[in-house]
Design a protein around this motif. Sequence first.
Motif, PDB file in Angstrom:
ATOM      1  N   ALA A  26       0.830  -1.206   0.000  1.00 23.39           N
ATOM      2  CA  ALA A  26       0.000   0.000   0.000  1.00 23.39           C
ATOM      3  C   ALA A  26       0.865   1.258   0.000  1.00 23.39           C
ATOM      4  N   ARG A  27       1.917   1.265   0.816  1.00 26.67           N
ATOM      5  CA  ARG A  27       2.758   2.460   0.944  1.00 26.67           C
ATOM      6  C   ARG A  27       3.615   2.723  -0.295  1.00 26.67           C
ATOM      7  N   LYS A  29       2.752   2.638  -3.246  1.00 23.57           N
ATOM      8  CA  LYS A  29       1.942   3.384  -4.217  1.00 23.57           C
ATOM      9  C   LYS A  29       1.836   4.867  -3.870  1.00 23.57           C
ATOM     10  N   THR A  30       2.001   5.193  -2.586  1.00 20.24           N
ATOM     11  CA  THR A  30       1.786   6.577  -2.156  1.00 20.24           C
ATOM     12  C   THR A  30       3.058   7.289  -1.697  1.00 20.24           C
ATOM     13  N   THR A  31       4.170   6.603  -1.709  1.00 22.01           N
ATOM     14  CA  THR A  31       5.426   7.176  -1.226  1.00 22.01           C
ATOM     15  C   THR A  31       6.320   7.503  -2.420  1.00 22.01           C
ATOM     16  N   PRO A  32       6.863   8.705  -2.474  1.00 21.47           N
ATOM     17  CA  PRO A  32       7.774   9.040  -3.575  1.00 21.47           C
ATOM     18  C   PRO A  32       8.943   8.043  -3.612  1.00 21.47           C
ATOM     19  N   GLY A  38      10.725   5.740   0.476  1.00 21.06           N
ATOM     20  CA  GLY A  38      10.428   5.053  -0.783  1.00 21.06           C
ATOM     21  C   GLY A  38      11.505   4.051  -1.148  1.00 21.06           C
TER      22      GLY A  38
END
Length: 144
Positions: A26-27, A29-32, A38
């Motif tokens: 999940a992370r 997808k949302t973390t640069p 990232g």
Amino acid sequence: MTQAVHAMRQERVRPIMDKIKALLDARVKTTPPKSLLGRAISYALGQWERVMVYLEDGRLQPDNNAAENAIRPFAVGRKNWLFSGSPRGAKTSAAIYSLIETTKACGLNPFEYLLHVFERLPYACNENDLKALLPQGMSKNDSA
């Protein structure tokens, strides 16, 4: 691996690992991707298959503490060894440290082992006599 260890890891550890994997998925997808987090997430996902082997192989530990503890004396002494005096002195130090660590890994007391070797070394007449003094071929009773 015993059935009990395998069953315990499947029952207790696998659900935790599944939650961690879901969080990473999940992370990511949302973390640069170029941020520190990232890069850490990408690294963890890239190593995931290797991490999951732990669930199947009971010989594996969840950490590398044993290896870290074994090399700690070398990391601490690294700067001191710069002053071995010569390349020959450094080679000699390395041989002695290797012998002591091998002695420990074989479950022998280093002091008792060295005492045993120093008492018998003058009587070693051939290569087999010397090999018999190596810690790998000794039992705890030999050096006592």
